[in-house]
Structure formats: C-alpha cells, structure tokens
Design an enzyme around this catalytic site. Structure first.
Site, mmCIF file in Angstrom:
data_model
loop_
_atom_site.group_PDB
_atom_site.id
_atom_site.type_symbol
_atom_site.label_atom_id
_atom_site.label_comp_id
_atom_site.label_asym_id
_atom_site.label_seq_id
_atom_site.Cartn_x
_atom_site.Cartn_y
_atom_site.Cartn_z
ATOM 1 N N ASP A 46 0.887 -1.164 0.000
ATOM 2 C CA ASP A 46 0.000 0.000 0.000
ATOM 3 C C ASP A 46 0.929 1.218 0.000
ATOM 4 O O ASP A 46 1.439 1.615 1.041
ATOM 5 C CB ASP A 46 -0.905 -0.003 1.237
ATOM 6 C CG ASP A 46 -1.859 1.177 1.273
ATOM 7 O OD1 ASP A 46 -2.199 1.716 0.193
ATOM 8 O OD2 ASP A 46 -2.271 1.576 2.373
ATOM 9 N N GLU A 52 -1.326 -1.508 -4.822
ATOM 10 C CA GLU A 52 -2.572 -0.786 -5.072
ATOM 11 C C GLU A 52 -2.372 0.169 -6.235
ATOM 12 O O GLU A 52 -1.383 0.896 -6.290
ATOM 13 C CB GLU A 52 -2.990 -0.014 -3.823
ATOM 14 C CG GLU A 52 -4.341 0.651 -3.958
ATOM 15 C CD GLU A 52 -4.789 1.298 -2.661
ATOM 16 O OE1 GLU A 52 -5.664 0.726 -1.989
ATOM 17 O OE2 GLU A 52 -4.234 2.357 -2.326
ATOM 18 N N ASP A 91 -2.527 1.141 6.858
ATOM 19 C CA ASP A 91 -1.561 0.876 5.798
ATOM 20 C C ASP A 91 -1.173 -0.604 5.784
ATOM 21 O O ASP A 91 -0.991 -1.198 4.729
ATOM 22 C CB ASP A 91 -0.301 1.732 5.998
ATOM 23 C CG ASP A 91 -0.612 3.207 6.078
ATOM 24 O OD1 ASP A 91 -0.949 3.800 5.044
ATOM 25 O OD2 ASP A 91 -0.539 3.757 7.194
#
Length: 158
Positions: free
Chosen positions: A7, A66, A139
């Site tokens: 992330d 992501e 996160d």
C-alpha cells in the site's frame, strides 16, 4: 506461492507478505516510513532501498500493489505516483512480476463489497488470515488485503 502486498505512500508505505502452500501463512507485515525531514529524492531512495531489502529477504513470486486512484489534489497524486514508482522499480530490478489492483477490487475480494470501509477491510483481513489482533495501522491491513487479492487472482490462473 509467495506474494508481497504494498500500500504505497510517501509518509507511510504498508507491506504484507503472504505464502500459500498447503495453508495460508502470514510471513511478515509492517511499514516503511521515510524520514519526513529528508528531501523528496532521499525519501524515494529510502522507499526503494527498504523495498529491495524486503524483496531480497522474502523472494516473492509476485508483488501486488494498489493502483493509483483518482485524487482531487494533483500534487498528492503525483507524490503518490513517485512513491509507487520507487516500489515498482525495486520489483523490476529484482525481476519480480507486479500486478496492480484497484482499491475497489481489493475491497470486493476481502469484504465482498467494493465500497467497504477501511475498518471493514481491517476486520476481515484479521479473520481471513487468523491474526491474533487487528493490524494497528490501516496501511498494514490494506497491504495484507492487497497481497490476499493478488494471491486469490493467481490461484484462479493455475
């Protein structure tokens, strides 16, 4: 099959390492936090170096990350793209294939709803991965969810 989920962020980048052989295992998770007082170039180097260390340690079959989503603030989107680029470069230099997943796709895989909240993703990732406690930072839970999404997508191809 071993997957690192990322992330990306310039302040905090979450990572999670999953492995699936006979059963699903969590090998590691945490954050990379470049020093905020450093220049942008130094922070990106920090991200790259730490990502390389994680890749070298765990030798994944895939790096799942992501994908960039639309942001109202163009400057924030550019900075996020630079952070993501540092991670992708580390994977490319290590000959690790990368797969990007949209936030809605990750949420749909983990929670069953592409509009799920971060709290719902955090809760479900704890249940799916049999973690003793919730990851403290979103996160980290997001990175584990991205890794899980990458793993489930790889399993459908086999």
């Amino acid at each position: 099959m071993r997957i690192i989920g990322i992330d990306p962020g310039i302040r905090v980048t979450g990572f999670g390492v999953l492995e699936k052989s006979k059963k699903l295992s969590v090998l590691s998770y945490g954050t990379i936090s470049p020093p905020v007082q450093k220049s942008m170039a130094e922070r990106l180097k920090y991200l790259y170096t730490d990502a390389m260390e994680i890749i070298e340690k765990y030798k994944p079959d895939l790096l799942a990350i992501e994908s960039t989503f639309h942001q109202k603030n163009v400057k924030s989107a550019l900075i996020l793209g630079q952070a993501k680029g540092s991670i992708l470069l580390a994977a490319a230099n290590s000959n690790i294939p990368c797969k990007e997943f949209a936030p809605r796709k990750v949420k749909a895989v983990v929670v069953g709803n592409g509009s799920a909240t971060k709290e719902q993703v955090q809760y479900m990732i704890q249940r799916i991965l049999n973690l003793n406690s919730l990851p403290k930072q979103f996160d980290v839970s997001d990175a584990l969810a991205i890794a899980y999404c990458g793993l489930t997508n790889m399993e459908y191809r086999v």
